[in-house]
Structure formats: C-alpha cells, structure tokens
Design a protein around this motif. Structure first.
Motif, mmCIF file in Angstrom:
data_model
loop_
_atom_site.group_PDB
_atom_site.id
_atom_site.type_symbol
_atom_site.label_atom_id
_atom_site.label_comp_id
_atom_site.label_asym_id
_atom_site.label_seq_id
_atom_site.Cartn_x
_atom_site.Cartn_y
_atom_site.Cartn_z
ATOM 1 N N HIS A 53 -7.285 0.802 -8.551
ATOM 2 C CA HIS A 53 -7.765 1.942 -7.768
ATOM 3 C C HIS A 53 -8.681 2.861 -8.582
ATOM 4 N N ASN A 90 0.835 -1.202 0.000
ATOM 5 C CA ASN A 90 0.000 0.000 0.000
ATOM 6 C C ASN A 90 0.871 1.254 0.000
ATOM 7 N N VAL A 118 -9.767 8.167 -5.549
ATOM 8 C CA VAL A 118 -9.084 7.685 -4.345
ATOM 9 C C VAL A 118 -7.593 7.993 -4.415
ATOM 10 N N GLU A 139 -7.136 11.749 -3.929
ATOM 11 C CA GLU A 139 -7.328 12.133 -2.529
ATOM 12 C C GLU A 139 -6.117 11.756 -1.685
ATOM 13 N N GLN A 140 -5.631 10.547 -1.861
ATOM 14 C CA GLN A 140 -4.498 10.091 -1.057
ATOM 15 C C GLN A 140 -3.268 10.962 -1.278
ATOM 16 N N THR A 174 -9.076 17.504 -2.333
ATOM 17 C CA THR A 174 -8.931 18.041 -0.980
ATOM 18 C C THR A 174 -9.375 19.503 -1.025
ATOM 19 N N PRO A 216 0.486 4.582 -0.507
ATOM 20 C CA PRO A 216 0.161 5.799 0.249
ATOM 21 C C PRO A 216 0.411 5.673 1.750
ATOM 22 N N VAL A 217 0.073 4.513 2.329
ATOM 23 C CA VAL A 217 0.324 4.309 3.761
ATOM 24 C C VAL A 217 1.825 4.320 4.033
#
Length: 366
Positions: A101, A74, A105, A108-109, A182, A76-77
C-alpha cells in the motif's frame, strides 16, 4: 450472556497476578468447503457481535491475499463493516501490510475510519506481504516501492505523519505543498507495529510505539522478542511506556476430547501451509477426522499443537492466564480456530463463538 470480568487492559507492564485477564480477538475470516464469501462474512459479523457481548476489548482482522481458506483480504473494508455492526469494541487491523500500500492511502482509509468511529480504531502495521510472490506483484503492479524492506522505517514515519490532523508539507519545486489524509480530523487511530522477528520489535521500541509479536504464528523466541522491545523502548509523544500483548491460537469446548476434535481442521491446514501442501478451503470437523496425517508430518503437527491453547473453559483460561503471567502482559489476543461441523449453518461459526462464550463464563466464575 455473561461478560468477561475485565473489558480493558490493566496498566502497561504490570503482571496479571490475580487480576482478571483482558481478552481480544484476531480473525482471519476462515472459509470452509461449500461456504461462500458472503456467508463467511456473515459468520464473522456474528462472531464479532458475540465477542462484544462477551466483553472482548479489541477485535482485529488480518490481511491475507489469494488464499482459498481466508476471506480477510481488505482490513479497512472489513473494519468499516465490523465497527458498524458493533458499538464498543476497538476494531483494527492485524495488520495492514505496508509493502502492498501507498502510505497516503493507508492514512486516508484509517483517518476516515477514526472519524466515523472515534476512539475505536486500531491501525496495526506489518512489513510482510501477506501473500505469495505472484499475488504480491499483482497487488503492487508498478505501485510505490513500499516493498523495499530497507525503507520500512521511512514508510512507517510517512503513515504516522500523514495521520496527524494538521497533515504534512511536501516540498515541490521549492514550495511546501500541504497534504492531509482528511480535511478536519480531530483524532487519530492507535498505531501498532506487528512482527514475527526482532526487526519490528526494535523499530517499535525506537519509535515509542505499541508492539505485538505474532506468537500465534511463530511461537518461538517470544520472551526474548518482548524483552528486546521493552529494554529498548524510548518514550514518545504517542506512548510513555512499553505496551504489548500476546496472540494465541485457541479452541475451547465443554470437554478436552471435543476441543481436540474442533482444533484438527486448522491444525491440518497449518501443516499443509508449512510443508508446501495444497491450500484448500478449510475442512469440516468430520472431513478432518477422516484425513490421515502423513507420518512424516506428525512431529510438526505436535510441535504446533503444543503452542496452542486447546481445552475446557477452566483449563483454557488457566493456560491463557499462565501465558500472560509468563510474558508479563494483561491482555491476550485469542485467534479462535475451532472448526465447523457439516451440520453448522453456513453463515455462522458456532464453535468459534462458543470458544469466546465459554471463556467469558469461566472468567465470571473466578
């Protein structure tokens, strides 16, 4: 610790010559036998911090799923974790696999990541699934049809548009519906297209985006792909001239013999991947030494090994510089693939850290 002489790339398109080489890092977050995911993550945090201390320019994490030897699932994490643990390096995805994806999404990430770490976030985009067919189905599970290869161009456009601070307008029942990744963005991450064939090179050139060819994975046709990208490049609002770099599997040790020994676990894993063998947690250096490679796979192993940079600090730096000159780039992204010994702490990767540190010291001596 001595830092690399050059912590940011030279102007795009200029040959390396006698100028210091800019190094970046690609990390798949390997998991070895007996190691937990938590320990592998702590090892990667330590590696990222060692990379920054060595003057590395950017640090990317990959996206792979359901693989016993890879914890990089993952981006972005992971980017949030690594950006918080470092201070200066650019941190990014190598890459986000869009078939898995929804564009909003992703936007946004990465809009949030850019807001938290302005000017430090790279969004590398790929069109491969990064997984097997069953895992790909589980990832998408009736989600958006981003897996359609014919729609990749459209999906890239959607991500780019949704990242813009002003957002986009969706036409719904005759009215424009405002959509923002955002609420109040003041910047956007740098977007790169990644690929292992000519498709993404052509697309990046047409859209005026930076491009990276997966030389560390494919290794064939690199010069032709880069020429295709550069010759077809159309300047855009995002980029005035072609921008690319090279990716290479690298192992560096004090002696050639030790470097070859440290490279063997990853080499055996890649042979297994290419021949349909069992994919297990990465072998230790000692286990790899005890493993007998099938005679039928010896030629494949040698073919792959010749595309890697395995050597002492000075010879490895010379090889990387020669590759950069050959392909006309001033930045090389190294994938440090040195294995771990059974005595190594579970939450560190000493040989991978040493690869970066030894290259930094070699560069400082030049």
């Amino acid at each position: 610790m001595t830092t690399l002489l050059n912590s940011a790339p030279n102007p795009p398109g200029t040959p390396t010559g006698d100028r210091p080489l800019t190094l970046s890092v690609l990390d798949l977050i390997p998991v070895r036998g007996g190691q937990t995911t938590a320990e592998a993550l702590r090892a990667t945090i330590a590696l990222a911090q060692a990379a920054e201390a060595a003057g590395v320019h950017r640090y990317w994490v990959a996206e792979h799923h359901n693989m016993a030897a890879v914890a990089s699932t993952n981006p972005p994490v992971l980017i949030a974790i690594l950006a918080a643990a470092t201070a200066r390096m650019k941190i990014g995805s190598g890459g986000m696999m869009l078939p898995n994806h929804a564009p909003l999404v992703v936007a946004e990430q990465f809009a949030l990541l850019e807001a938290a770490h302005p000017g430090r976030i790279d969004l590398g985009i790929g069109r491969a699934p990064g997984s097997d067919p069953v895992t790909s189905y589980a990832l998408r599970h009736n989600g958006p049809e981003t897996a359609d290869a014919n729609r990749f161009d459209e999906v890239v456009d959607n991500v780019l548009a949704m990242l813009e601070p002003e957002g986009v307008g969706l036409q719904v029942q005759g009215r424009s519906y405002p959509l923002r990744a955002t609420p109040q963005a003041v910047g956007v991450p740098e977007v790169w297209l990644l690929g292992s064939s000519d498709y993404s090179a052509r697309l990046a050139a047409a859209k005026g985006l930076p491009y990276v060819f997966a030389h560390h994975f494919s290794g064939e046709g690199t010069a032709q792909i880069m020429d295709l990208y550069r010759s077809g490049f159309r300047p855009s609002e995002l980029l005035a001239a072609p921008k690319t770099f090279l990716t290479v599997n690298v192992v560096v040790a004090e002696t050639q013999e030790e470097a070859e020994r440290l490279a063997r676990p990853q080499l055996l894993a890649m042979v297994a991947l290419r021949t349909g063998g069992e994919l297990k947690a990465q072998l230790s250096v000692e286990e790899a030494e005890r493993t007998v490679l099938a005679e039928s796979h010896a030629a494949l192993a040698e073919q792959m090994r010749t595309r890697w940079v395995i050597g002492t600090p000075d010879t490895a730096l010379a090889e990387l510089t020669a590759l950069a000159t050959r392909f006309g780039v001033d930045e090389v992204m190294v994938h440090p693939v040195a294995g771990s010994s059974e005595s190594d702490p579970a939450d560190r990767s000493p040989a991978r850290e040493a690869t970066l540190q030894l290259l930094a010291r070699a560069a400082a001596r030049r």
